[in-house]
Design a protein around this motif. Structure first.
Motif, PDB file in Angstrom:
ATOM      1  N   TYR A 248      -1.882 -14.640  77.683  1.00 43.52           N
ATOM      2  CA  TYR A 248      -3.294 -14.478  77.302  1.00 43.52           C
ATOM      3  C   TYR A 248      -4.003 -13.588  78.323  1.00 43.52           C
ATOM      4  CZ  TYR A 248      -8.066 -15.688  75.971  1.00 43.52           C
ATOM      5  OH  TYR A 248      -9.371 -15.640  75.563  1.00 43.52           O
ATOM      6  N   ARG A 249      -4.786 -12.659  77.829  1.00 43.79           N
ATOM      7  CA  ARG A 249      -5.550 -11.685  78.600  1.00 43.79           C
ATOM      8  C   ARG A 249      -4.686 -10.559  79.180  1.00 43.79           C
ATOM      9  NH1 ARG A 249     -10.739 -13.224  78.804  1.00 43.79           N
ATOM     10  NH2 ARG A 249     -11.279 -15.430  78.924  1.00 43.79           N
ATOM     11  N   ALA A 250      -3.360 -10.632  79.041  1.00 44.69           N
ATOM     12  CA  ALA A 250      -2.528  -9.514  79.479  1.00 44.69           C
ATOM     13  C   ALA A 250      -2.731  -8.331  78.538  1.00 44.69           C
ATOM     14  CB  ALA A 250      -1.059  -9.929  79.510  1.00 44.69           C
ATOM     15  N   THR A 251      -2.574  -7.116  79.058  1.00 43.97           N
ATOM     16  CA  THR A 251      -2.905  -5.911  78.301  1.00 43.97           C
ATOM     17  C   THR A 251      -1.905  -5.664  77.180  1.00 43.97           C
ATOM     18  OG1 THR A 251      -3.780  -4.972  80.352  1.00 43.97           O
ATOM     19  CG2 THR A 251      -3.469  -3.467  78.498  1.00 43.97           C
ATOM     20  N   LYS A 252      -2.402  -5.525  75.981  1.00 45.99           N
ATOM     21  CA  LYS A 252      -1.553  -5.287  74.823  1.00 45.99           C
ATOM     22  C   LYS A 252      -0.823  -3.947  74.961  1.00 45.99           C
ATOM     23  CE  LYS A 252      -1.687  -5.118  69.760  1.00 45.99           C
ATOM     24  NZ  LYS A 252      -2.537  -5.243  68.564  1.00 45.99           N
ATOM     25  N   GLY A 253       0.481  -3.958  74.721  1.00 43.15           N
ATOM     26  CA  GLY A 253       1.276  -2.741  74.770  1.00 43.15           C
ATOM     27  C   GLY A 253       1.643  -2.292  76.168  1.00 43.15           C
ATOM     28  N   LYS A 254       1.127  -2.962  77.184  1.00 42.81           N
ATOM     29  CA  LYS A 254       1.406  -2.550  78.564  1.00 42.81           C
ATOM     30  C   LYS A 254       1.896  -3.713  79.420  1.00 42.81           C
ATOM     31  CE  LYS A 254      -1.991   1.230  78.535  1.00 42.81           C
ATOM     32  NZ  LYS A 254      -3.104   1.880  79.267  1.00 42.81           N
ATOM     33  N   THR A 255       2.343  -4.764  78.768  1.00 44.04           N
ATOM     34  CA  THR A 255       2.834  -5.951  79.476  1.00 44.04           C
ATOM     35  C   THR A 255       4.284  -6.193  79.068  1.00 44.04           C
ATOM     36  OG1 THR A 255       0.614  -6.899  79.488  1.00 44.04           O
ATOM     37  CG2 THR A 255       2.439  -8.397  79.915  1.00 44.04           C
ATOM     38  N   PHE A 256       5.166  -6.333  80.076  1.00 48.33           N
ATOM     39  CA  PHE A 256       6.600  -6.388  79.816  1.00 48.33           C
ATOM     40  C   PHE A 256       7.238  -7.500  80.629  1.00 48.33           C
ATOM     41  CE2 PHE A 256       4.914  -2.116  79.613  1.00 48.33           C
ATOM     42  CZ  PHE A 256       5.328  -1.674  78.364  1.00 48.33           C
ATOM     43  N   LYS A 257       8.377  -7.979  80.143  1.00 49.12           N
ATOM     44  CA  LYS A 257       9.122  -9.001  80.868  1.00 49.12           C
ATOM     45  C   LYS A 257       9.687  -8.402  82.157  1.00 49.12           C
ATOM     46  CE  LYS A 257      10.570 -11.738  76.856  1.00 49.12           C
ATOM     47  NZ  LYS A 257      11.734 -12.253  76.096  1.00 49.12           N
ATOM     48  N   LEU A 258       9.470  -9.097  83.255  1.00 50.41           N
ATOM     49  CA  LEU A 258       9.949  -8.621  84.552  1.00 50.41           C
ATOM     50  C   LEU A 258      11.471  -8.456  84.557  1.00 50.41           C
ATOM     51  CD1 LEU A 258       9.648  -7.985  87.578  1.00 50.41           C
ATOM     52  CD2 LEU A 258       9.619 -10.455  88.018  1.00 50.41           C
ATOM     53  N   GLN A 259      12.186  -9.408  83.963  1.00 50.54           N
ATOM     54  CA  GLN A 259      13.645  -9.363  84.001  1.00 50.54           C
ATOM     55  C   GLN A 259      14.181  -8.127  83.284  1.00 50.54           C
ATOM     56  OE1 GLN A 259      13.415 -13.082  81.753  1.00 50.54           O
ATOM     57  NE2 GLN A 259      15.192 -12.393  80.588  1.00 50.54           N
ATOM     58  N   ASN A 260      13.522  -7.702  82.192  1.00 50.62           N
ATOM     59  CA  ASN A 260      13.970  -6.509  81.475  1.00 50.62           C
ATOM     60  C   ASN A 260      13.708  -5.238  82.278  1.00 50.62           C
ATOM     61  OD1 ASN A 260      14.795  -8.045  79.280  1.00 50.62           O
ATOM     62  ND2 ASN A 260      12.833  -7.869  78.235  1.00 50.62           N
ATOM     63  N   LEU A 261      12.538  -5.155  82.877  1.00 49.55           N
ATOM     64  CA  LEU A 261      12.208  -3.987  83.688  1.00 49.55           C
ATOM     65  C   LEU A 261      13.129  -3.886  84.897  1.00 49.55           C
ATOM     66  CD1 LEU A 261       8.295  -4.158  83.647  1.00 49.55           C
ATOM     67  CD2 LEU A 261       9.746  -2.575  82.370  1.00 49.55           C
ATOM     68  N   LEU A 262      13.336  -5.006  85.589  1.00 56.93           N
ATOM     69  CA  LEU A 262      14.136  -4.985  86.802  1.00 56.93           C
ATOM     70  C   LEU A 262      15.605  -4.684  86.495  1.00 56.93           C
ATOM     71  CD1 LEU A 262      14.245  -5.348  89.853  1.00 56.93           C
ATOM     72  CD2 LEU A 262      14.503  -7.817  89.496  1.00 56.93           C
ATOM     73  N   ALA A 263      16.130  -5.258  85.405  1.00 55.56           N
ATOM     74  CA  ALA A 263      17.524  -5.010  85.045  1.00 55.56           C
ATOM     75  C   ALA A 263      17.751  -3.527  84.739  1.00 55.56           C
ATOM     76  CB  ALA A 263      17.914  -5.873  83.849  1.00 55.56           C
ATOM     77  N   ALA A 264      16.841  -2.920  83.986  1.00 54.38           N
ATOM     78  CA  ALA A 264      16.981  -1.497  83.668  1.00 54.38           C
ATOM     79  C   ALA A 264      16.815  -0.645  84.920  1.00 54.38           C
ATOM     80  CB  ALA A 264      15.945  -1.100  82.611  1.00 54.38           C
ATOM     81  N   TRP A 265      15.888  -1.004  85.760  1.00 52.70           N
ATOM     82  CA  TRP A 265      15.628  -0.240  86.989  1.00 52.70           C
ATOM     83  C   TRP A 265      16.827  -0.282  87.929  1.00 52.70           C
ATOM     84  CZ3 TRP A 265      15.347  -1.260  92.208  1.00 52.70           C
ATOM     85  CH2 TRP A 265      14.722  -0.292  93.009  1.00 52.70           C
ATOM     86  N   ARG A 266      17.525  -1.407  88.009  1.00 55.36           N
ATOM     87  CA  ARG A 266      18.687  -1.523  88.903  1.00 55.36           C
ATOM     88  C   ARG A 266      19.821  -0.598  88.459  1.00 55.36           C
ATOM     89  NH1 ARG A 266      20.325  -7.678  89.989  1.00 55.36           N
ATOM     90  NH2 ARG A 266      21.723  -6.621  91.494  1.00 55.36           N
ATOM     91  N   LYS A 267      19.852  -0.216  87.169  1.00 56.94           N
ATOM     92  CA  LYS A 267      20.901   0.664  86.654  1.00 56.94           C
ATOM     93  C   LYS A 267      20.441   2.126  86.583  1.00 56.94           C
ATOM     94  CE  LYS A 267      22.826  -3.047  83.791  1.00 56.94           C
ATOM     95  NZ  LYS A 267      23.098  -3.531  82.403  1.00 56.94           N
ATOM     96  N   ARG A 268      19.352   2.449  87.246  1.00 56.05           N
ATOM     97  CA  ARG A 268      18.760   3.779  87.156  1.00 56.05           C
ATOM     98  C   ARG A 268      19.724   4.864  87.650  1.00 56.05           C
ATOM     99  NH1 ARG A 268      17.530   1.174  91.604  1.00 56.05           N
ATOM    100  NH2 ARG A 268      17.198   2.246  93.603  1.00 56.05           N
ATOM    101  N   SER A 269      19.550   6.032  87.098  1.00 51.08           N
ATOM    102  CA  SER A 269      20.324   7.191  87.528  1.00 51.08           C
ATOM    103  C   SER A 269      19.472   8.430  87.239  1.00 51.08           C
ATOM    104  CB  SER A 269      21.658   7.283  86.788  1.00 51.08           C
ATOM    105  OG  SER A 269      22.373   8.437  87.180  1.00 51.08           O
ATOM    106  N   PRO A 270      19.192   9.232  88.252  1.00 48.27           N
ATOM    107  CA  PRO A 270      19.565   9.061  89.661  1.00 48.27           C
ATOM    108  C   PRO A 270      18.833   7.895  90.320  1.00 48.27           C
ATOM    109  CG  PRO A 270      18.024  10.873  89.402  1.00 48.27           C
ATOM    110  CD  PRO A 270      18.374  10.437  88.021  1.00 48.27           C
ATOM    111  N   ARG A 271      19.169   7.648  91.592  1.00 45.39           N
ATOM    112  CA  ARG A 271      18.653   6.475  92.283  1.00 45.39           C
ATOM    113  C   ARG A 271      17.299   6.721  92.924  1.00 45.39           C
ATOM    114  NH1 ARG A 271      21.085   1.998  90.889  1.00 45.39           N
ATOM    115  NH2 ARG A 271      20.744   1.048  92.946  1.00 45.39           N
TER     116      ARG A 271
END
Length: 776
Positions: A248-271
């Motif tokens: 509630y009150r989080a910004t629509k379309g701009k709020t994401f699950k931390l685990q999804n963001l962090l998992a994708a970021w850990r696999k980033r290329s380049p680093r």
């Protein structure tokens, strides 16, 4: 085939407590075990996760040292605010403290981390490794942010839409029971009004449009917040709700699950930063978030990338303690656990007893789960353990008046550490039998059967008449009362007359809930009676005898208020019709004496409202399950029949609606809480109805009050649902007034109506439960 987890967590990431002692003078290198080492934070999380895979599969192809929770550890106790602050610290690069480990070379009992849905199961493992002595709550919080928590559906979210996100991301936490989240500043549940607004976005008109299909009854019913995590079981506009709602009150379309963001970021290329931002944008573009994504400020993405680098670079200290170096390995290890805990979330005496008990008897956790399976979550695990300890302690003392209490922490630790099993240990094994077959089936012990028996006596049964309680009331009963009931059930597992036992147990439980002022003393006295009166295994529940024991003064003060005949109760309470509102002393004073039960009922009788309105609760909330593992809110509110806004709000507003002079005006101001907040003006009402009706007039929220003829069957049902006296409709019409104004007639009528309804409710309580046999 090697599990993917084992491949990803290679040997180079394992913790290393060995150091080289090579001096360079010879070609021989020796290795020495060090007590302290460092480890990458995310490696620690992956170590715990991979260890859980080892424990579940009972295979360890790489020979990895397994990290696990010792049974002495508690379950999750961190509040939402602590989880949010923990991750805020990580993302700012702040240190998070040392993790204490105990090296284990032999097979042992361990508890699996429950973040992945294993439910904190206690198992025996042959794999050497380490027990996590301190740091469990931090590991659980790490798991929530990196993988989510399957058991509680805890989920951390990152809001990148706020202006402040360009300085630092805003974090939110949601759970299965609070799917709209907690206040990010305080960590508390959202205010009821905010939760209502969040629900209305999904369920605009809950009165007209129930959206949950109840397979048990083949009918539609209202969805509870808990249901919103159950996937296809909740529908909106005919379509399943596939995702948990955004906080509630989080910004629509701009709020994401931390685990999804962090998992994708850990696999980033380049680093580098560009690679990190690219990985974050991919998550946002592929619809992980249910809302259509919108453009994210590049500055906010850079801040998040930098925060994730702080997490990735974080190192933690692992300190390995060796109990063999202690003065007394078992006793001192428990002392260390307690003292470490005192530096964080301190352990209560019951928690310390629970930890000691689990340390020596790991099966305790499984015994608790069996009780939850058969009787429901009527008490927390610590209270169930305390029940076993109190009963066992009482059984080890034959002399009158001794041992009817919990053993002290130090005494219990010494008893359990003895080489030769003590009487207390023997009694505990009688209550919770252990098995010699590893992971073999365990029959429910006497403790589990006793809890199940007591719960069966108190719960709803179609033939029980008035003698049952809704489940929500079972969770509100004091733990000491449960201990007394379970002690009797363990001693008398085969009573002669179950119907009589049900009546006496329900009477006694509700009397205790209302009238006992010292729970621990009452439990001591009740244990003494049950133990010292040589009752057999077929003895029925001695409710009347225990009632008399608790209300008698003797050499000591009584610990409970006696009940009273309803006619005398009404005589003392309903004295006269008077527009001058009475003080508490005036209402309950009788010469030099005080009407104690009258005062107690007036102020604390609302604890009995769930029983007085038991049919309403059962019929109105068929899916509400308070004995399950959730923190769901009560689906009902305590409502003021005469609205609080009529008499309790800012006096400057109320006084403008008063058409009488002093002293009645002043008496209303001074005593309005003493009249309006008594049980005579209270009822339970569904929360979604109360939000519409809480400030409307009595005649609007209770239309049957307007009736002047004989009430119809529908009106009688409505009166019963609200615990309303049918003969007092005319009096409450006067108490309703007009346009919230107060004249002499309304002042007198409201005070009289509240007093008469309080007396009527007490009469229902007394007569419907058959207390005549106790009070005559």
């Amino acid at each position: 085939m090697v599990d993917k987890n084992f491949e990803e967590f290679g040997r180079d990431r394992w913790p290393n407590f060995e150091t080289s002692t090579d001096t360079g003078k010879t070609s021989t290198e020796t290795r020495k075990f060090s007590t302290v080492t460092g480890m990458n934070l995310l490696d620690l999380v992956d170590w715990v996760r991979t260890s859980n895979c080892v424990l579940k599969k009972s295979e360890n192809p790489n020979g990895m040292p397994v990290i696990a929770m010792p049974p002495v550890q508690r379950s999750a106790v961190w509040r939402p605010k602590q989880v949010l602050d923990f991750w805020d610290s990580l993302m700012r690069g702040l240190p998070i403290g040392t993790f204490y480990l105990v090296k284990q070379a032999e097979k042992r009992k361990v508890t699996m981390a429950d973040g992945d849905g294993t439910g904190g199961k206690t198992i025996e493992t042959p794999f050497p490794g380490f027990d996590l002595l301190d740091g469990q709550q931090r590991v659980r919080a790490l798991w929530v942010g990196t993988h989510g928590c399957a058991e509680e559906e805890r989920c951390l979210w990152v809001d990148l839409g706020e202006e402040a996100a360009k300085d630092f991301p805003r974090l939110y936490l949601t759970s299965k029971a609070q799917p709209f989240g907690y206040d990010p500043q305080t960590g508390r549940k959202l205010p009821l009004d905010d939760r209502r607004k969040a629900r209305e976005a999904i369920e605009p008109d809950p009165k007209s449009h129930p959206i949950m299909f109840d397979a048990g009854t083949s009918e539609e019913r209202f969805a509870y917040d808990l249901d919103l995590f159950m996937g296809s079981s909740v529908t909106q506009d005919g379509k399943p709700i596939e995702h948990p709602p955004r906080p509630y009150r989080a910004t629509k379309g701009k709020t994401f699950k931390l685990q999804n963001l962090l998992a994708a970021w850990r696999k980033r290329s380049p680093r580098d930063t560009d690679g990190g931002i690219k990985a974050l944008r991919q998550v946002m573009a592929y619809g992980i978030d249910p809302d259509a994504p919108v453009a994210i400020d590049p500055a906010a993405l850079q801040v998040l990338d930098n925060a994730f680098r702080k997490v990735e670079e974080a190192q933690v200290a692992l300190l390995c303690v060796n109990p063999e170096n202690f003065h007394d390995s078992s006793k001192d290890l428990l002392a260390l656990f307690g003292r470490i805990g005192a530096g964080g979330t301190a352990l209560t005496n019951e928690e310390q007893l629970f930890s000691i008990y689990k340390y020596y008897v790991p099966e305790l956790r499984d015994a608790v789960e069996r009780i939850y399976d058969t009787a429901g979550r009527i008490l927390p695990p610590t209270k169930i353990a305390a029940t076993a300890l109190r009963i066992a302690n009482a059984r080890t003392h034959d002399e009158p008046g001794n041992g009817n209490w919990l053993p002290g922490v130090d005494v219990f630790a010494k008893e359990m550490a003895k080489q030769k099993k003590s009487d207390l240990w023997f009694q505990l094994e009688q209550l919770i039998p252990r098995t010699s077959v590893p992971d073999g089936p365990r029959e429910p012990g006497p403790l589990s059967r006793s809890f199940e028996m007591v719960k069966g006596l108190l719960s709803y049964d179609k033939d029980a008449g008035n003698f049952w309680m809704p489940d929500v009331l079972l969770t509100e009963l004091p733990a000491e009362l449960w201990q007394v009931l379970v002690f009797w059930a363990a001693k008398c597992p085969d009573p002669t007359n179950l119907e009589f036992c049900r009546k006496e147990a329900v009477r006694f439980a509700l009397f205790w809930h209302l009238c006992v002022s010292n729970n621990d003393k009452a439990a001591n006295w009740a244990f003494e009676y049950i133990k010292d009166n040589k009752i057999t295994s077929r003895a029925d529940f001695p409710g009347a005898a225990l009632y008399l024991r608790l209300i008698e003064a003797g050499d000591d003060e009584s610990c409970a208020t006696p009940l009273m005949q309803p006619c005398e109760f009404k005589r003392l309470l309903c004295k006269k019709v008077d527009p001058s509102w009475q003080t508490d002393v005036e209402r309950f004073g009788e010469g030099n004496k005080r009407n104690v039960i009258g005062s107690h009922w007036w102020w604390y009788g609302k604890k009995i409202l769930p029983w007085l309105q038991r049919d309403y609760i059962r019929d109105k909330f068929p899916g509400y399950a308070p004995l399950t593992n959730n923190e769901d809110d009560l689906p009902y509110d305590v409502d003021h029949i005469c609205p609080w806004s009529d008499w309790g709000e800012d006096w400057r507003r109320v006084t403008q609606r008063i058409d009488v002079g002093n002293p009645a005006r002043q008496k209303m101001r001074d005593n309005r809480n003493a009249v309006g907040n008594g049980i005579g003006n209270l009822r339970l009402i569904a929360s979604w109805e109360n939000r519409h009706d809480q400030d409307v007039a009595i005649t609007v929220k209770m239309p049957f009050v307007e009736g002047r003829a004989e009430p119809t069957p529908d009106e009688l049902r409505a009166m019963k649902a609200s615990a309303f006296p049918p003969d007092d409709r005319a009096l409450w019409r006067l108490a309703a007034g007009k346009d919230k104004r107060w004249n002499t007639g309304r002042l007198a009528a409201f005070q009289q109506a509240a007093e008469q309804r309080a007396a009527w409710l007490y009469e229902c309580f007394h007569d419907d439960l058959g207390y005549e046999a106790w009070t005559s």
